[in-house]
Design an enzyme around this catalytic site. Structure first.
Site, PDB file in Angstrom:
ATOM      1  N   ARG A  27       0.841  -1.210   0.000  1.00 23.14           N
ATOM      2  CA  ARG A  27       0.000   0.000   0.000  1.00 23.14           C
ATOM      3  C   ARG A  27       0.858   1.235   0.000  1.00 23.14           C
ATOM      4  O   ARG A  27       1.750   1.393   0.843  1.00 23.14           O
ATOM      5  CB  ARG A  27      -0.904   0.042   1.235  1.00 23.14           C
ATOM      6  CG  ARG A  27      -2.130  -0.785   1.027  1.00 23.14           C
ATOM      7  CD  ARG A  27      -3.130  -0.667   2.142  1.00 23.14           C
ATOM      8  NE  ARG A  27      -3.915  -1.895   2.114  1.00 23.14           N
ATOM      9  CZ  ARG A  27      -4.834  -2.220   2.973  1.00 23.14           C
ATOM     10  NH1 ARG A  27      -5.116  -1.409   3.967  1.00 23.14           N
ATOM     11  NH2 ARG A  27      -5.498  -3.345   2.864  1.00 23.14           N
ATOM     12  N   SER A 121      -8.114  -1.203   0.196  1.00 26.38           N
ATOM     13  CA  SER A 121      -9.168  -1.577   1.142  1.00 26.38           C
ATOM     14  C   SER A 121      -9.940  -0.383   1.693  1.00 26.38           C
ATOM     15  O   SER A 121     -10.584   0.333   0.943  1.00 26.38           O
ATOM     16  CB  SER A 121      -8.532  -2.402   2.249  1.00 26.38           C
ATOM     17  OG  SER A 121      -9.501  -2.941   3.071  1.00 26.38           O
ATOM     18  N   HIS A 122      -9.815  -0.159   2.995  1.00 20.32           N
ATOM     19  CA  HIS A 122     -10.589   0.882   3.677  1.00 20.32           C
ATOM     20  C   HIS A 122      -9.861   2.216   3.680  1.00 20.32           C
ATOM     21  O   HIS A 122     -10.345   3.180   4.264  1.00 20.32           O
ATOM     22  CB  HIS A 122     -10.851   0.428   5.108  1.00 20.32           C
ATOM     23  CG  HIS A 122      -9.568   0.005   5.773  1.00 20.32           C
ATOM     24  ND1 HIS A 122      -8.964  -1.197   5.471  1.00 20.32           N
ATOM     25  CD2 HIS A 122      -8.760   0.618   6.641  1.00 20.32           C
ATOM     26  CE1 HIS A 122      -7.837  -1.292   6.149  1.00 20.32           C
ATOM     27  NE2 HIS A 122      -7.683  -0.214   6.865  1.00 20.32           N
ATOM     28  N   ASP A 292     -16.567  -1.855   3.358  1.00 13.95           N
ATOM     29  CA  ASP A 292     -15.415  -1.005   3.031  1.00 13.95           C
ATOM     30  C   ASP A 292     -15.199  -0.954   1.520  1.00 13.95           C
ATOM     31  O   ASP A 292     -15.988  -1.515   0.737  1.00 13.95           O
ATOM     32  CB  ASP A 292     -14.150  -1.471   3.760  1.00 13.95           C
ATOM     33  CG  ASP A 292     -13.631  -2.797   3.244  1.00 13.95           C
ATOM     34  OD1 ASP A 292     -14.422  -3.563   2.644  1.00 13.95           O
ATOM     35  OD2 ASP A 292     -12.430  -3.082   3.430  1.00 13.95           O
ATOM     36  N   ASP A 294     -13.283  -2.385  -0.683  1.00 12.84           N
ATOM     37  CA  ASP A 294     -13.181  -3.597  -1.508  1.00 12.84           C
ATOM     38  C   ASP A 294     -14.147  -4.692  -1.069  1.00 12.84           C
ATOM     39  O   ASP A 294     -14.095  -5.807  -1.596  1.00 12.84           O
ATOM     40  CB  ASP A 294     -11.739  -4.126  -1.529  1.00 12.84           C
ATOM     41  CG  ASP A 294     -11.250  -4.550  -0.171  1.00 12.84           C
ATOM     42  OD1 ASP A 294     -11.668  -3.942   0.834  1.00 12.84           O
ATOM     43  OD2 ASP A 294     -10.436  -5.493  -0.089  1.00 12.84           O
ATOM     44  N   ASP A 296     -14.624  -6.459   1.746  1.00  7.28           N
ATOM     45  CA  ASP A 296     -14.371  -7.597   2.641  1.00  7.28           C
ATOM     46  C   ASP A 296     -14.732  -7.292   4.095  1.00  7.28           C
ATOM     47  O   ASP A 296     -14.871  -8.197   4.901  1.00  7.28           O
ATOM     48  CB  ASP A 296     -12.937  -8.141   2.511  1.00  7.28           C
ATOM     49  CG  ASP A 296     -11.882  -7.092   2.751  1.00  7.28           C
ATOM     50  OD1 ASP A 296     -12.236  -5.923   2.982  1.00  7.28           O
ATOM     51  OD2 ASP A 296     -10.683  -7.438   2.706  1.00  7.28           O
ATOM     52  N   ARG A 297     -14.882  -6.008   4.432  1.00  3.96           N
ATOM     53  CA  ARG A 297     -15.228  -5.671   5.820  1.00  3.96           C
ATOM     54  C   ARG A 297     -16.710  -5.335   5.960  1.00  3.96           C
ATOM     55  O   ARG A 297     -17.351  -4.931   4.983  1.00  3.96           O
ATOM     56  CB  ARG A 297     -14.433  -4.454   6.280  1.00  3.96           C
ATOM     57  CG  ARG A 297     -12.955  -4.693   6.340  1.00  3.96           C
ATOM     58  CD  ARG A 297     -12.279  -3.478   6.901  1.00  3.96           C
ATOM     59  NE  ARG A 297     -10.859  -3.719   7.050  1.00  3.96           N
ATOM     60  CZ  ARG A 297     -10.077  -3.047   7.871  1.00  3.96           C
ATOM     61  NH1 ARG A 297     -10.584  -2.058   8.600  1.00  3.96           N
ATOM     62  NH2 ARG A 297      -8.798  -3.326   7.959  1.00  3.96           N
ATOM     63  N   THR A 361      -2.664 -10.939  13.237  1.00  4.64           N
ATOM     64  CA  THR A 361      -3.533 -10.039  12.491  1.00  4.64           C
ATOM     65  C   THR A 361      -3.333 -10.218  10.985  1.00  4.64           C
ATOM     66  O   THR A 361      -2.196 -10.267  10.517  1.00  4.64           O
ATOM     67  CB  THR A 361      -3.205  -8.587  12.888  1.00  4.64           C
ATOM     68  OG1 THR A 361      -3.446  -8.466  14.284  1.00  4.64           O
ATOM     69  CG2 THR A 361      -4.041  -7.598  12.127  1.00  4.64           C
ATOM     70  N   GLU A 380     -12.080 -10.874  12.660  1.00  3.29           N
ATOM     71  CA  GLU A 380     -11.096  -9.931  13.182  1.00  3.29           C
ATOM     72  C   GLU A 380     -11.841  -8.747  13.770  1.00  3.29           C
ATOM     73  O   GLU A 380     -12.906  -8.359  13.262  1.00  3.29           O
ATOM     74  CB  GLU A 380     -10.182  -9.436  12.070  1.00  3.29           C
ATOM     75  CG  GLU A 380      -9.292 -10.492  11.472  1.00  3.29           C
ATOM     76  CD  GLU A 380      -8.141  -9.859  10.691  1.00  3.29           C
ATOM     77  OE1 GLU A 380      -7.068  -9.699  11.263  1.00  3.29           O
ATOM     78  OE2 GLU A 380      -8.346  -9.509   9.520  1.00  3.29           O
ATOM     79  N   SER A 382     -11.200  -5.858  13.370  1.00  5.07           N
ATOM     80  CA  SER A 382     -11.152  -4.753  12.412  1.00  5.07           C
ATOM     81  C   SER A 382     -12.300  -4.854  11.389  1.00  5.07           C
ATOM     82  O   SER A 382     -12.135  -4.498  10.241  1.00  5.07           O
ATOM     83  CB  SER A 382      -9.806  -4.760  11.696  1.00  5.07           C
ATOM     84  OG  SER A 382      -9.567  -6.040  11.129  1.00  5.07           O
ATOM     85  N   LYS A 393     -12.031 -12.375   3.852  1.00  8.13           N
ATOM     86  CA  LYS A 393     -13.178 -11.945   4.654  1.00  8.13           C
ATOM     87  C   LYS A 393     -14.280 -11.557   3.673  1.00  8.13           C
ATOM     88  O   LYS A 393     -14.004 -11.229   2.530  1.00  8.13           O
ATOM     89  CB  LYS A 393     -12.809 -10.719   5.483  1.00  8.13           C
ATOM     90  CG  LYS A 393     -11.711 -10.964   6.481  1.00  8.13           C
ATOM     91  CD  LYS A 393     -11.207  -9.662   7.054  1.00  8.13           C
ATOM     92  CE  LYS A 393     -10.517  -8.814   6.031  1.00  8.13           C
ATOM     93  NZ  LYS A 393      -9.642  -7.782   6.550  1.00  8.13           N
TER      94      LYS A 393
HETATM   95  C1  G16 Z   1      -5.590  -3.949   9.435  1.00  3.48           C
HETATM   96  C2  G16 Z   1      -6.414  -4.703  10.453  1.00  3.48           C
HETATM   97  C3  G16 Z   1      -6.311  -6.192  10.212  1.00  3.48           C
HETATM   98  C4  G16 Z   1      -6.714  -6.532   8.789  1.00  3.48           C
HETATM   99  C5  G16 Z   1      -5.877  -5.685   7.845  1.00  3.48           C
HETATM  100  C6  G16 Z   1      -6.279  -5.872   6.422  1.00  3.48           C
HETATM  101  O1  G16 Z   1      -4.231  -4.293   9.551  1.00  3.48           O
HETATM  102  O2  G16 Z   1      -5.994  -4.385  11.762  1.00  3.48           O
HETATM  103  O3  G16 Z   1      -7.118  -6.880  11.124  1.00  3.48           O
HETATM  104  O4  G16 Z   1      -6.525  -7.871   8.517  1.00  3.48           O
HETATM  105  O5  G16 Z   1      -6.035  -4.307   8.158  1.00  3.48           O
HETATM  106  O6  G16 Z   1      -7.624  -5.543   6.267  1.00  3.48           O
HETATM  107  P1  G16 Z   1      -8.247  -5.469   4.821  1.00  3.48           P
HETATM  108  O7  G16 Z   1      -8.144  -6.840   4.281  1.00  3.48           O
HETATM  109  O8  G16 Z   1      -9.656  -4.993   5.024  1.00  3.48           O
HETATM  110  O9  G16 Z   1      -7.380  -4.522   4.096  1.00  3.48           O
HETATM  111  P2  G16 Z   1      -3.181  -3.398  10.352  1.00  3.48           P
HETATM  112  O10 G16 Z   1      -1.879  -4.078  10.134  1.00  3.48           O
HETATM  113  O11 G16 Z   1      -3.285  -2.002   9.794  1.00  3.48           O
HETATM  114  O12 G16 Z   1      -3.655  -3.418  11.782  1.00  3.48           O
END
Ligand code: G16
Length: 564
Positions: A27, A121-122, A292, A294, A296-297, A361, A380, A382, A393
């Site tokens: 990212r 993602s988010h 979110d 994409d 998955d959340r 995580t 999770e 999150s 997810k």
């Molecule tokens: C954060 C969350 C994690 C999650 C990750 C990816 O990571 O704390 O639980 O797995 O984002 O999420 P997504 O697949 O929605 O992008 P971090 O390392 O920022 O804590």
């Protein structure tokens, strides 16, 4: 028209030192991809080079993204590079768009060797926002660390990449496009697919759509509100909930995917999903959910915006898992949560005698357990929940799981939660995020904390706040041994576990595009006092967490940027 085979060229390049994938892929700010010469090409070539040539040649791969700014430009490059790297067929979402769960579904359906997901993602999008690249492997889940480490190593020494510069793909038309390449016996094929249909089909085999349709649009139906937050999931929500399950049009908001998510942060929590939170307040809707960027959340809300913490959400789904027809057929193999996620799920696992796995995580750690037939449901804190139907997810799946439970139990979200707490007790849980902290200050804080926690005298130490006294029972830096392949993953967060089971966890985020984010997770179990305010109940633990770490003094902050 020129029908001569397309030329494959090799382009010299120079490596970048900072292409190490984090918790979920690479990212970076959009401008990094745009302004640094070959930054995208280098990483994509590193992905292709990480795949054994014998597996790659003539293979099928899947590509799609959450539609954020730079999505389309990146796909055009990826198509040209896939062809030049020997991939035989690329399956791409219509307009280059596919949700992360749908990509997982499509990889599995087409038996692809993997997929490339273009998403941060988010994280916010747009020219000033973030862009990201996730590599999914053949199981349809994010690549394991052994693979991402290999990609990173290749990116550090890369000298050239292969490209087919004349190849132009039409992302707007569903169907097959073939391209003749020089030195290639068979044509390179691109298939533009309607991923909404493939994904909807998967869900139809998991849930009882007839019962859900009655619940959502029959006599005495409940009223729901789903907020796609201008992310990728909008068309999926429209097709599945409005067209198929008969929900009225006002059930779905912000369903047009936008390159910048309408200038919002596409993160489904009480702070960022403001449209949903506002519309739920007056009690017009019985159930609400947001997703979110994409897809998955998810965030689940009840009437008047009653908030279901993600840690509770997965525990409630676990406790009611047989409301979902899929699990009646497959049975339940195991539950898993990421380490910082509250231990609410553990209580359900214990009561139902189902194995519980505690993973680091990140979604990628669940995939191995699922592939080995050890895991059925994971979550999770999150805002991520999922089942073993795919290896990501799945936000929409979580919503359908909740609706299946409500339909079977004929209870409100709040009543389901209250009964759950009465039966199992309640884990109060919160997460404080300190965003954009100076990296050095964050790392020093973590190092000093670890040294302090390693001191023998730290265990058994007592901390008192008001009439609450917590005694340290265990303190460590979380380490995970994968039960399937034995891989050890270290440094996954500093844990202080107190004698009553309460926990304070410190972690640095692995999804930042720049700077550092410090996360503090607080988790406290109460057997009796279960209907109190979360922040009030966790205030003593928060005081201790800040005192031990000296976070505010060290980072010059007076409070968290975000509390979830
Ligand atoms: C954060 C969350 C994690 C999650 C990750 C990816 O990571 O704390 O639980 O797995 O984002 O999420 P997504 O697949 O929605 O992008 P971090 O390392 O920022 O804590």
């Amino acid at each position: 028209m020129d029908n001569s085979p397309l030329q494959v060229v090799t382009v010299p390049t120079a490596p970048y030192p900072d292409q190490r994938p984090g918790t979920s892929g690479l990212r970076k700010k959009v401008y990094v991809f745009q302004s640094r010469r070959n930054y995208l090409h280098n990483f994509i070539q590193s992905i292709f080079s990480s795949i054994d040539l014998r597996d790659r040649q003539g293979s099928t791969m899947v590509v799609g993204g959450d539609g954020r700014f730079f999505n389309q430009a990146a796909i055009e490059v990826i198509v040209q590079m896939a062809a030049a790297n020997g991939v035989g067929r690329l399956v791409i979402g219509h307009h280059g768009i596919m949700s992360t769960p749908a990509i997982s579904c499509v990889i599995r359906k087409y038996k692809a060797i993997g997929g490339i997901i273009l998403t941060a993602s988010h994280n916010p999008g747009g020219p000033d926002g973030d862009f990201g690249i996730v590599f999914d492997t053949a199981n349809g889940g994010p690549a394991k660390e052994a693979v991402t480490n290999k990609i990173f190593q290749i990116s550090r020494t890369i000298e050239k990449f292969a490209l087919c510069p004349g190849l132009r793909v039409d992302l707007t038309t569903v169907g097959r496009q073939m391209f003749d390449l020089e030195n290639k016996f068979k044509p390179f094929t691109v298939e533009i697919v309607d991923s909404v249909e493939s994904y909807a089909n998967l869900l139809r085999n998991i849930f009882d759509f007839a019962a859900l349709k009655e619940f959502l649009s029959g006599k005495n139906h409940i009223r729901i509100r789903l907020d796609a937050m201008h992310g990728v999931v909008g068309p999926y929500v429209k097709r599945i909930f409005c067209e198929e399950l008969g929900c009225p049009a006002n059930s779905a908001i912000n369903c047009v995917p936008l390159e910048d998510f309408g200038g919002q942060h596409p993160d489904p929590n009480l702070i960022h999903a403001v449209d949903l939170v506002d519309s739920m307040r007056d009690g017009q809707y019985d159930f609400g959910a947001a997703f979110d960027g994409d897809g998955d959340r998810n965030m689940i809300l009840g009437k008047h915006g009653f908030f279901v913490s993600p840690s509770d959400s997965v525990a409630v789904i676990a406790a009611n898992i047989f409301c979902i027809p899929y699990f009646q057929q497959t049975g339940v193999r195991g539950f898993a949560r990421s380490m910082p996620t509250s231990t609410a799920l553990d209580r359900v696992a214990k009561a139902t005698k189902i194995e519980l796995y505690e993973t680091p995580t990140g979604t990628k750690f669940f995939g191995n357990l699922m592939d080995a037939g050890l895991l059925s449901l994971c979550g999770e804190e999150s805002f991520g929940t999922g089942g073993d139907h795919i290896r990501e997810k799945d936000g929409l799946w979580a919503v359908l799981a909740w609706l299946s439970i409500l339909a079977a139990r004929r209870q409100s979200v709040e009543d389901v939660l209250r009964e759950h707490w009465l039966k199992y007790g309640r884990n109060y849980f919160t997460r404080f995020d300190y965003e954009d902290v100076e990296i050095d200050a964050a790392c020093e804080m973590m190092e000093d904390l670890e040294i302090m926690m390693a001191d023998k005298a730290f265990v058994k130490q007592r901390f008192a706040v008001g009439d609450k006294i917590y005694q340290v029972d265990k303190a460590d830096n979380f380490e995970y041994a994968d039960p399937v392949d034995g891989t050890i993953t270290r440094n996954q967060g500093l844990r202080i576990i107190f004698s009553d089971g309460s926990r304070i966890i410190y972690r640095l985020s692995g999804t930042r595009s720049e700077g550092a984010t410090v996360r503090i997770y607080l988790d406290s179990y109460e057997r009796e006092d279960i209907f109190q305010d979360t922040q009030v109940m966790l205030a003593p633990l928060a005081t201790i967490a800040l005192k031990i770490s000296q976070l505010h003094q060290r980072t010059d902050r007076s409070g968290p940027s975000v509390i979830t």
